[in-house]
Design a protein around this motif. Structure first.
Motif, PDB file in Angstrom:
ATOM      1  N   MET A 445     -11.203  -7.175 -15.468  1.00 38.47           N
ATOM      2  CA  MET A 445     -10.316  -7.823 -16.377  1.00 38.47           C
ATOM      3  C   MET A 445     -10.779  -8.177 -17.921  1.00 38.47           C
ATOM      4  O   MET A 445     -11.919  -8.021 -18.154  1.00 38.47           O
ATOM      5  N   GLY A 446      -9.768  -7.858 -18.866  1.00 37.74           N
ATOM      6  CA  GLY A 446     -10.174  -8.283 -20.200  1.00 37.74           C
ATOM      7  C   GLY A 446     -10.245  -6.939 -21.148  1.00 37.74           C
ATOM      8  O   GLY A 446      -9.020  -6.153 -20.648  1.00 37.74           O
ATOM      9  N   ASP A 447     -10.892  -6.721 -22.120  1.00 35.90           N
ATOM     10  CA  ASP A 447     -10.793  -5.752 -22.958  1.00 35.90           C
ATOM     11  C   ASP A 447     -11.968  -4.735 -22.344  1.00 35.90           C
ATOM     12  O   ASP A 447     -12.977  -4.847 -22.076  1.00 35.90           O
ATOM     13  N   ASN A 448     -11.642  -3.422 -22.534  1.00 34.42           N
ATOM     14  CA  ASN A 448     -12.425  -2.395 -22.037  1.00 34.42           C
ATOM     15  C   ASN A 448     -12.414  -1.114 -22.859  1.00 34.42           C
ATOM     16  O   ASN A 448     -11.585  -0.893 -23.595  1.00 34.42           O
ATOM     17  N   GLU A 449     -13.304  -0.240 -22.904  1.00 29.21           N
ATOM     18  CA  GLU A 449     -13.574   0.873 -23.529  1.00 29.21           C
ATOM     19  C   GLU A 449     -13.675   1.840 -22.569  1.00 29.21           C
ATOM     20  O   GLU A 449     -14.671   1.972 -21.783  1.00 29.21           O
ATOM     21  N   LEU A 450     -12.933   3.103 -22.623  1.00 23.39           N
ATOM     22  CA  LEU A 450     -12.782   4.134 -21.758  1.00 23.39           C
ATOM     23  C   LEU A 450     -13.407   5.545 -22.679  1.00 23.39           C
ATOM     24  O   LEU A 450     -12.429   5.774 -23.341  1.00 23.39           O
ATOM     25  N   MET A 451     -14.532   6.207 -22.169  1.00 25.42           N
ATOM     26  CA  MET A 451     -14.939   7.290 -22.732  1.00 25.42           C
ATOM     27  C   MET A 451     -14.164   8.447 -22.238  1.00 25.42           C
ATOM     28  O   MET A 451     -13.973   8.570 -21.226  1.00 25.42           O
ATOM     29  N   ILE A 452     -13.555   9.413 -23.096  1.00 26.79           N
ATOM     30  CA  ILE A 452     -12.585  10.283 -22.913  1.00 26.79           C
ATOM     31  C   ILE A 452     -13.161  11.674 -23.651  1.00 26.79           C
ATOM     32  O   ILE A 452     -12.580  12.626 -23.680  1.00 26.79           O
ATOM     33  N   ASN A 453     -14.308  11.574 -24.004  1.00 27.93           N
ATOM     34  CA  ASN A 453     -14.691  12.896 -24.828  1.00 27.93           C
ATOM     35  C   ASN A 453     -15.169  14.022 -24.135  1.00 27.93           C
ATOM     36  O   ASN A 453     -15.339  15.269 -24.504  1.00 27.93           O
ATOM     37  N   SER A 454     -15.157  13.879 -22.658  1.00 30.23           N
ATOM     38  CA  SER A 454     -15.082  15.123 -21.679  1.00 30.23           C
ATOM     39  C   SER A 454     -13.620  16.012 -21.739  1.00 30.23           C
ATOM     40  O   SER A 454     -13.683  17.036 -21.141  1.00 30.23           O
ATOM     41  N   LEU A 455     -12.766  15.307 -22.116  1.00 30.37           N
ATOM     42  CA  LEU A 455     -11.086  16.023 -21.903  1.00 30.37           C
ATOM     43  C   LEU A 455     -11.055  16.816 -23.208  1.00 30.37           C
ATOM     44  O   LEU A 455     -11.423  16.535 -24.468  1.00 30.37           O
ATOM     45  N   SER A 456     -10.554  18.187 -22.737  1.00 27.11           N
ATOM     46  CA  SER A 456     -10.047  19.096 -23.867  1.00 27.11           C
ATOM     47  C   SER A 456      -9.198  18.522 -24.583  1.00 27.11           C
ATOM     48  O   SER A 456      -8.245  17.518 -24.137  1.00 27.11           O
ATOM     49  N   PRO A 457      -8.717  18.920 -25.738  1.00 22.99           N
ATOM     50  CA  PRO A 457      -7.537  18.440 -26.646  1.00 22.99           C
ATOM     51  C   PRO A 457      -6.423  18.827 -25.853  1.00 22.99           C
ATOM     52  O   PRO A 457      -6.031  19.975 -25.344  1.00 22.99           O
ATOM     53  N   GLY A 458      -5.100  17.843 -25.775  1.00 15.27           N
ATOM     54  CA  GLY A 458      -4.129  18.044 -25.259  1.00 15.27           C
ATOM     55  C   GLY A 458      -3.379  16.633 -24.930  1.00 15.27           C
ATOM     56  O   GLY A 458      -3.815  15.728 -25.458  1.00 15.27           O
TER      57      GLY A 458
END
Length: 478
Positions: A445-458
């Motif tokens: 719960m609260g504020d979170n940061e999710l790393m998505i640098n592994s995702l291709s553009p789209g």
């Protein structure tokens, strides 16, 4: 007790199968149950609950306007608490024969289980000429596909209070393959003819042959090999049954093929057996399974000329399903590599509907490389995400699946995604446009940061789920 509805109805269904005065429902019989655990193992993380399965029979007119008794499968979500559910109608795809249908737990009934497991009170009509209904199945006959579904909906809604089934006013419509054709026909009827009786929430049509007189006709007279030849005689038999063009099969098909087609019509063989026979004989005689070579030359000429005044061409056009403008949110999902129902059906439908003034219509290729079978999963996942963005479930006195009050930003993004103001622990899942799960994580719960640098553009779908709610966000990754 979890299955609180069952006891009374099982007793009734075990001893009584009688017409209910003042209603169109004839009988309802219990067909079993599936747990949430079982459904989740088979169909994935979106499943919210277990289900009960019921066979429903009900009255509806046949194609000659004579009263018939049709059947279908009713899939009811099962939850611990009293819940008010949205309703969904699922139209199934082409089946092998008249008993290969959802009410017999065959004929593509699995997708009805999926939608029930998602929390929708799901109706899966068997279609006319199948299940308990008499006569030959009017294959891809738009009007009867719609009417059988509407009358099943009336029957279930009219009887819902007697089986302690609480339904809200929301109605969703979908179908795959032939069911996509059927769902678009039903959608059209609900908006153009029945808007005063039903309030449609949203519709999703998946990989359907919407352009019978255009795309499908052209395929059948082309030189293109086609491994699903039995769709052509099935369509002819259907329309000749309804519109009565010819007295003899040899007026339409070459003699080599008529005995097998007649055996299918009379129920002696299934559609798959007919298809295998046609492929084998056409390949032996012409080197490839090309549909036009089973037709009489005169019929090829009629189909090539496409004179709209000819009864055969007029019947094909009467069963196109796209020449109108949807006013409710609508999605058409397809795959470019579809080997059974050519993707141009979806392109044609989209272009005409947009030109006529469709309000919220998006047509999308969910996997360019998938064939007809491979297109099912991504199309259904996209449909589920689309419908869940509208659906309401009231549990006790609270709305369980209302959109979570959560902030997801920035959008577009590239490296990180901020997910703020979560009120409780949440599971986050990121799916691509093909419905493939790309990333999953549990967030506090609260504020979170999710790393998505592994995702291709789209374009991606971010699905957040807690014990009391969910949120679905579309995010562009640059």
């Amino acid at each position: 007790m979890v299955f609180s509805r069952i006891s009374l109805i099982v007793l009734l269904a075990a001893f009584v199968s009688t017409t209910l005065v003042g209603q169109t429902l004839v009988s309802i019989s219990y067909k079993g149950q599936r747990s949430q655990e079982t459904l989740s193992q088979q169909y994935g993380f979106l499943i919210q609950n277990g289900v009960e399965l019921w066979k429903v029979t009900y009255t509806t007119p046949d194609v000659f306007n004579q009263l018939d008794t049709a059947s279908g499968l009713l899939v009811l979500p099962v939850r611990e608490e009293t819940t008010i559910y949205p309703t969904l109608i699922y139209q199934h795809g082409t089946v092998d024969g008249p008993q290969d249908v959802p009410s017999n737990l065959q004929g593509g009934y699995q997708l009805a289980l999926v939608f029930g497991g998602l929390g929708y009170a799901t109706l899966a009509p068997d279609f006319l000429g199948a299940g308990t209904s008499r006569g030959f199945h009017p294959y891809v006959h738009a009007d009867s596909e719609a009417s059988a579904a509407v009358d099943m909906l009336r029957a279930v809604r009219g009887y819902a209070s007697q089986i302690d089934l609480l339904l809200n006013d929301q109605l969703f419509v979908t179908g795959y393959s032939q069911g996509g054709h059927a769902s678009m026909a039903l959608h059209r009827a609900l908006e153009l003819d029945l808007a005063s009786e039903f309030s449609l929430t949203a519709a999703s049509h998946m990989s359907g042959p919407y352009s019978i007189s255009g795309v499908m006709r052209e395929l059948m007279v082309s030189e293109e090999p086609y491994n699903f030849l039995a769709y052509l005689p099935n369509t002819y038999l259907s329309y000749n049954y309804v519109y009565d063009f010819y007295d003899d099969l040899e007026q339409f098909f070459k003699p080599t093929y008529t005995n097998a087609i007649r055996n299918f019509y009379e129920g002696n063989i299934g559609l798959s057996n007919l298809n295998n026979f046609l492929i084998s004989n056409l390949t032996n005689e012409y080197g490839a399974p090309i549909a036009r070579y089973m037709l009489q030359d005169s019929i090829v000429t009629i189909l090539e000329d496409a004179d709209p005044s000819h009864p055969v061409i007029a019947a094909l056009a009467a069963n196109d399903t796209y020449e109108w403008a949807p006013q409710q949110p609508t999605r058409i999902f397809y795959c470019t590599a579809d080997d059974q129902v050519k993707y141009r059906n979806s392109i044609v439908a989209d272009s005409v509907m947009q030109a006529l003034g469709a309000v919220d219509l998006i047509t999308f290729d969910v996997n360019p490389d998938a064939d007809h079978g491979g297109c099912v999963e991504p199309a259904v996942i996209q449909t589920a995400l689309f419908f869940n963005s509208f659906a309401d479930w009231t549990v006790g006195t609270r709305d369980q699946w209302d959109d979570l009050e959560v902030k997801v930003f920035p959008n577009p993004t590239s490296q990180k995604l901020q997910i703020h103001e979560l009120s409780e622990v949440a599971a986050v899942r990121v799916l691509n446009q093909q419905g493939q799960l790309m990333l999953t994580k549990e967030l506090p719960m609260g504020d979170n940061e999710l790393m998505i640098n592994s995702l291709s553009p789209g374009i991606y779908w971010v699905h957040l789920q807690t014990k009391t709610g969910q949120a679905i966000r579309k995010v562009v990754v640059e």
